[in-house]
Design a protein around this motif. Structure first.
Motif, short mmCIF file in Angstrom:
data_model
loop_
_atom_site.label_atom_id
_atom_site.label_comp_id
_atom_site.label_asym_id
_atom_site.label_seq_id
_atom_site.Cartn_x
_atom_site.Cartn_y
_atom_site.Cartn_z
N LYS A 190 7.49 -45.33 -2.47
CA LYS A 190 6.98 -44.04 -3.04
C LYS A 190 5.84 -43.66 -1.99
CE LYS A 190 4.14 -43.89 -6.64
NZ LYS A 190 3.60 -43.69 -8.09
N LEU A 191 5.93 -42.34 -1.54
CA LEU A 191 4.91 -41.49 -1.01
C LEU A 191 4.42 -40.36 -1.90
CD1 LEU A 191 6.82 -41.55 2.60
CD2 LEU A 191 5.07 -43.18 1.84
N GLN A 192 3.58 -40.19 -1.94
CA GLN A 192 2.82 -39.04 -3.10
C GLN A 192 1.13 -38.91 -2.57
OE1 GLN A 192 0.87 -38.87 -6.01
NE2 GLN A 192 0.21 -40.97 -5.87
N GLN A 193 1.09 -37.46 -2.94
CA GLN A 193 -0.31 -36.77 -2.81
C GLN A 193 -0.41 -35.89 -3.92
OE1 GLN A 193 -1.97 -34.04 0.00
NE2 GLN A 193 -2.77 -35.93 0.93
N ASN A 194 -1.47 -36.32 -4.76
CA ASN A 194 -1.63 -35.50 -5.89
C ASN A 194 -3.22 -35.18 -5.87
OD1 ASN A 194 -1.98 -34.31 -8.53
ND2 ASN A 194 -1.00 -36.11 -9.56
N PRO A 195 -3.60 -33.78 -5.76
CA PRO A 195 -4.86 -33.42 -5.83
C PRO A 195 -5.49 -33.05 -7.34
CG PRO A 195 -3.50 -31.68 -5.32
CD PRO A 195 -2.54 -32.65 -5.48
N ALA A 196 -4.61 -33.21 -8.33
CA ALA A 196 -4.71 -32.83 -9.58
C ALA A 196 -5.11 -34.09 -10.77
CB ALA A 196 -3.80 -32.21 -9.99
N ASN A 197 -5.54 -35.23 -10.17
CA ASN A 197 -5.91 -36.10 -10.99
C ASN A 197 -7.05 -36.01 -11.78
OD1 ASN A 197 -3.72 -38.60 -10.55
ND2 ASN A 197 -4.17 -37.93 -8.47
N LEU A 198 -7.07 -36.56 -13.07
CA LEU A 198 -8.21 -36.11 -13.91
C LEU A 198 -9.14 -37.48 -14.18
CD1 LEU A 198 -6.58 -33.79 -16.77
CD2 LEU A 198 -8.07 -33.21 -14.85
N TYR A 199 -10.41 -37.27 -14.20
CA TYR A 199 -11.15 -38.39 -14.56
C TYR A 199 -12.18 -37.97 -15.50
CZ TYR A 199 -14.51 -42.12 -13.67
OH TYR A 199 -15.61 -43.07 -13.80
N PHE A 200 -12.33 -38.79 -16.43
CA PHE A 200 -13.23 -38.66 -17.54
C PHE A 200 -14.39 -39.75 -17.91
CE2 PHE A 200 -9.91 -36.07 -18.51
CZ PHE A 200 -10.23 -34.84 -18.68
N GLY A 201 -14.21 -40.82 -16.92
CA GLY A 201 -15.21 -41.97 -17.08
C GLY A 201 -14.01 -43.29 -17.39
N LEU A 202 -14.82 -44.31 -17.23
CA LEU A 202 -14.24 -45.65 -17.46
C LEU A 202 -14.49 -46.52 -18.57
CD1 LEU A 202 -13.95 -47.11 -13.71
CD2 LEU A 202 -12.18 -45.89 -14.92
N THR A 203 -15.07 -45.91 -19.64
CA THR A 203 -15.63 -46.74 -20.80
C THR A 203 -15.22 -46.19 -21.93
OG1 THR A 203 -17.72 -45.73 -21.26
CG2 THR A 203 -17.62 -47.37 -19.40
N GLN A 204 -15.39 -46.89 -22.97
CA GLN A 204 -14.86 -46.36 -24.39
C GLN A 204 -15.75 -45.30 -25.00
OE1 GLN A 204 -15.88 -50.42 -26.43
NE2 GLN A 204 -17.45 -49.29 -27.82
#
Length: 463
Positions: A124-138
């Motif tokens: 796999k080769l991929q590039q994605n500029p639209a990944n989402l991040y809201f934090g890493l905890t509960q």
């Protein structure tokens, strides 16, 4: 890279040895297809090349090509009633309106030459500029909040998104006027090669033992200072403004998230699998149980040390009404061990049957955005009622048309010991399914939750 060369040599040596082996087929008798499905199964080699049109609320509308070359063999082949195919080659390429790009090549050979071995390889080769991040905890289970002001919360994603886009005064290290439109986003660039093999155990071959190796190179970028579309406060006029500080970069600099600089990830993968599904791409009966593990450490050439455990069970039961009505269910639990686990490993659960983006999105909670809830531990469950409404033959092609109402639930925790049935997030909705020559399933899903309403369209089912 020396580890990669060793794995490739072992893979090739194993293939050569397997070619010399033929085994009694008694070990797969339990996986015989239903008579109705067997009658429709296509002989020989055929191609299911089709435009890869998809829609995802995160990556946007995608178009490209998705090509599968199936080798089913002849009807008199002893393996014909028991395998989804003798060999499958896939080549997928896609581009999305979010500027995401992907190329995937794959090879799958179940019960290679009548033996107990299954061989798989993926690139796999991929590039994605639209990944989402809201934090890493509960804490991500809480209401949506602005990266620049966590005290401001929103119950609906639409209101949250509008507030992010609104221009605000810049803080320390930012421009005078900024927007948070891209502050929950990041770009990922990935190279991945995966090689794995599994072996059917026991007289009836219901259990499989799998081993594999994967190597990745990852690169990440956040969007501080990047000029983007924004909304002028008060008037609501559309303007351009530089993006402010991103949530992921802030968490990285404050030590709450690791791995923003990317690098090499080397993984040894193992799994114990119990599989009695009658037809993998679209089962009518049977079960799939799995205990899988991914191990990463400097001793195998990785820049990160962690251990991921994932357990899932799926069950399929044909109901006695309609042309083909199947009740399908899945339950899963996962945990990441190791203080050096990078943030991107929280985003998916690895499975030999295909990695699962969790928690949120088209593979887990279809009423929430991908990666909406992330923490070290999680559980989720899905139920679908897959109802075949009609079938048709167009030339030599077979098509089945159906609907699939569904219900999803799940939650995350910072410790596996704290996993329970409190603070659960649920989503529900309905989907449509088109089966093309049985092996290719085209899915349309519309998911709802108290936070969002989302539409997904693509190839393959959630489970």
């Amino acid at each position: 890279m020396r580890y990669l060369l060793v794995i490739i040599l072992l893979f090739a040596a194993g293939s050569s040895a397997i070619a010399q082996t033929t085994d009694s087929l008694s070990f797969i008798k339990s996986k015989r297809m239903s008579d109705a499905d067997l009658e429709k199964k296509k002989e020989g080699a055929f191609v299911t090349g089709l435009p890869d049109l998809s829609s995802d609320p995160v990556t946007g509308f995608g178009f490209g090509v998705r090509t599968n070359i199936f080798f089913n063999g002849k009807r008199d082949n002893p393996l014909f009633p028991y395998t989804p195919y003798l060999m499958k080659l896939k080549a997928n390429a896609a581009y999305y309106t979010s500027n995401a790009k992907e190329l995937v090549l794959g090879l799958d050979m179940p019960y290679y030459k009548g033996s107990r071995w299954r061989l798989r390889a993926d690139l796999k080769l991929q590039q994605n500029p639209a990944n989402l991040y809201f934090g890493l905890t509960q804490q991500t289970l809480g209401a949506l909040s602005l990266p620049s002001d966590p005290a401001v919360t929103f119950n609906k994603y639409e209101a949250f998104d509008k507030a992010r886009q609104t221009v605000r005064p810049g803080g320390a290290g930012e421009a005078a006027q900024v927007t948070d439109a891209l502050s929950n986003r990041f770009r990922e660039t990935e190279f991945m090669l995966n090689l794995k093999a599994d072996y059917a155990l026991g007289k009836k071959g219901k259990f499989r033992l799998m081993g594999g190796y994967e190597i990745q190179h990852l690169n990440y970028k956040t969007f501080e200072g990047f000029e983007t579309d924004a909304i002028k406060p008060g008037s609501g006029d559309e303007v351009k403004a530089p993006n402010g500080f991103s949530l992921l970069k802030r968490d990285f600099e404050q030590g709450r998230a690791k791995g923003l600089k990317g690098g090499w990830v080397s993984l040894i993968q193992t799994a114990l699998i119990y599989d009695v599904r009658d037809f993998e791409p679209d089962p009518t009966r049977g079960a799939y149980l799995e205990l899988s593990n991914e191990f990463s450490d400097q001793i195998i050439g990785s820049q990160f040390s962690f251990d991921k455990v994932f357990i899932q069970g799926r069950y399929y039961q044909k109901l006695p009404f309609g042309k083909r009505t199947v009740l399908a269910g899945r339950a899963a639990v996962g945990n990441i061990f190791g203080d050096n686990a990078p943030f991107f490993e929280f985003q998916d659960q690895w499975s030999p049957d295909g990695s699962i983006n969790a928690l949120g999105g088209k593979q887990s909670l279809r009423g929430y955005r991908a990666n909406r809830f992330l923490a070290r531990s999680l559980w989720f469950a899905n139920v679908e009622l897959r109802v075949r409404l009609a079938e048709a033959r167009l030339g030599k092609q077979f098509f089945g048309f159906g609907v699939a109402p569904f219900f999803d639930a799940g939650t995350v925790r910072d410790r596996w010991q704290d996993l329970n049935f409190k603070n659960i997030r649920i989503s529900y909705g309905a989907g449509a399914r088109i089966a093309w020559n049985q092996s290719t399933i085209i899915s349309f899903d519309y998911g709802l939750s108290k936070e969002d309403k989302l539409f997904f369209f693509g190839i393959g089912q959630a489970f």
